[in-house]
Design an enzyme around this catalytic site. Structure first.
Site, short mmCIF file in Angstrom:
data_model
loop_
_atom_site.label_atom_id
_atom_site.label_comp_id
_atom_site.label_asym_id
_atom_site.label_seq_id
_atom_site.Cartn_x
_atom_site.Cartn_y
_atom_site.Cartn_z
N SER A 212 0.79 -1.22 0.00
CA SER A 212 0.00 0.00 0.00
C SER A 212 0.82 1.27 0.00
O SER A 212 0.35 2.32 -0.43
CB SER A 212 -0.94 0.01 1.21
OG SER A 212 -0.21 -0.03 2.42
N HIS A 240 -5.44 -4.10 -0.79
CA HIS A 240 -5.28 -3.13 -1.88
C HIS A 240 -5.28 -3.81 -3.24
O HIS A 240 -4.61 -3.36 -4.17
CB HIS A 240 -4.02 -2.31 -1.66
CG HIS A 240 -4.11 -1.37 -0.50
ND1 HIS A 240 -4.68 -0.12 -0.59
CD2 HIS A 240 -3.76 -1.53 0.80
CE1 HIS A 240 -4.64 0.47 0.60
NE2 HIS A 240 -4.09 -0.37 1.45
N LYS A 271 -12.45 -0.91 1.78
CA LYS A 271 -11.81 -0.16 0.70
C LYS A 271 -12.68 -0.28 -0.55
O LYS A 271 -13.68 0.42 -0.67
CB LYS A 271 -10.37 -0.65 0.50
CG LYS A 271 -9.48 -0.30 1.70
CD LYS A 271 -8.06 -0.73 1.52
CE LYS A 271 -7.15 -0.19 2.62
NZ LYS A 271 -7.51 -0.58 3.98
#
Length: 425
Positions: A212, A240, A271
């Site tokens: 990340s 991610h 996310k």
């Protein structure tokens, strides 16, 4: 004698006068604590690494309103990769779950706190990742804190990339396995450490799928090849990557063609998958069954709120219905990276929507981020201890809902601010 004893007990029970010895010691301890804390805080300010939390006064999205900002602000620092945080269908699903199931369960799951929507979401996650089972956590930080201790013993070994996320590092610290740290994405170093670890019962290689802070992607083909050669299992944190990497957004294991070779995946709902909260582990059913019995963050944390479950479930539905949103990321990521490089900036990573603009100096990163906000672009400077000393950066994150004009505007602002601060010639 009895009266004397009783009087003594009463005196002990009464609160001491404000000026008494006990009160004086308490005030002295508090003063000492404040002195220590202020010293630490002043050191952070002096190093230029003070982190200010900006206040957003609108819903999350590519365009936001920020307290103290003027008008519309372009947001380039959210993990809202697919733009689903404010998608109307996701919001509607969350509201429906809130109305039907209430605000929360008021308990941990094994006591009185699981509902059919939690089980349905776990089944959906396992299906999406093509794994046997899944288990929900309050966050992926909790999922990472809960897996290593529950699974690994002093008879086992865990081999971790040196730049793994803090939650993986903390989770590994909690377990009693023999710990190895290999150089970042260095397969020769990993192989050497796997050879050293052959004497242990289980060997687990733990890595982020996408890192990340750097925007680079783990070489999972090579990692899985070494794991197969040395009889190890592979654990990947996909926070991610889930939702937008790979042909169907399933993550780095799909992107690199090793879905059948990665044993365990941990990821987040906070996310790309709705942006609210929550994390999970997915993998073999026996592992998930063990985590339900032994994983402390799972056993001692409340169930996810129904509204969060509803939002995440709808986000997964949208993703599995079509890969159009996920696939739109590649062109927009390439547009930003190529234009920033042409302007003279160094962008870390490769083909990932995390685009770290490398600056080196912590104060420079902070000042440039502040000036970017004045130009209507919301980005954040990252410095130690989030990244190594001397590696300060502004991390830009591209979203599927950014337009080409949004990206061009961001590049133009970076170029102006970079020249002002001497980051560009």
């Amino acid at each position: 004698m009895a009266l004397c004893c009783t009087t003594g007990l009463l005196r002990a029970a009464l609160p001491r006068a404000p000026g008494g010895r006990s009160s004086s010691r308490s005030q002295s301890a508090l003063a000492q604590l404040k002195h220590v804390l202020e010293g630490e805080l002043e050191g952070i300010r002096g190093a230029g690494t003070w982190k200010t939390e900006r206040v957003i006064t609108s819903k999350q999205g590519p365009h936001i309103h920020v307290e103290g900002g003027r008008g519309d602000i372009l947001n380039f620092c959210a993990n809202n990769y697919l733009g689903l945080s404010s998608h109307p269908d996701v919001i509607h699903s969350g509201l429906d779950a809130l109305k039907k199931y209430g605000a929360g369960l008021s308990s941990v799951r094994f006591i009185c706190g699981t509902q059919d929507i939690h089980k349905n979401l776990e089944e959906k996650i396992a299906h999406f990742h093509q794994r046997e089972d899944a288990i929900l956590y309050a966050s992926c930080f909790d999922a990472n804190a809960g897996i290593f201790e529950a699974l690994l013993t002093p008879e086992d070994a865990v081999l971790s990339d040196e730049l793994n996320h803090a939650s993986i590092i903390d989770g590994i610290r909690l377990c009693k396995a023999n710990k190895y740290r290999y150089k970042h994405m260095d397969m020769q170093d990993l192989e050497a450490k796997l050879q050293e670890a052959q004497k242990y019962r289980l060997r687990m290689v733990a890595t982020d799928g996408a890192f990340s802070m750097d925007g680079d992607i783990a070489p999972l083909k090579e990692i899985c090849g070494l794991a197969q050669k040395y009889g190890a299992i592979v654990f990947v944190d996909e926070c991610h990557a889930t939702g937008f990497l790979g042909p169907n957004g399933r993550g780095t294991d799909e992107l690199l063609g090793v879905m059948d070779k990665v044993t365990i995946i941990n990821s987040t709902l906070g996310k790309a998958l709705g942006g609210a909260a929550g994390g999970y582990t997915t993998g073999p059913k026996a592992l998930v069954d063990l985590l339900r019995q032994r994983s402390r963050p799972y056993l001692f944390s409340n169930s996810l709120p129904p509204a969060v479950v509803g939002c995440a479930s709808k986000a997964l539905d949208l993703l599995m219905e079509s890969n159009v949103i996920a696939q739109s990321m590649a062109a927009k990521t390439a547009q930003f990276r190529s234009k920033m490089a042409a302007a003279g900036f160094t962008i870390s990573g490769h083909n990932h929507p995390i685009c770290p603009v490398m600056l080196g100096d912590a104060r420079l990163a902070s000042l440039m981020a502040d000036d970017m906000l004045k130009k209507g672009i919301y980005v954040i400077g990252f410095s130690y201890p989030v990244v190594p000393k001397g590696k300060a950066r502004i991390r830009v994150q591209i979203s599927a809902v950014h337009t080409e004009d949004d990206i061009d505007r961001c590049v133009e602002a970076f170029t102006e601010v970079g020249r002002k601060h001497g980051a560009l010639p």
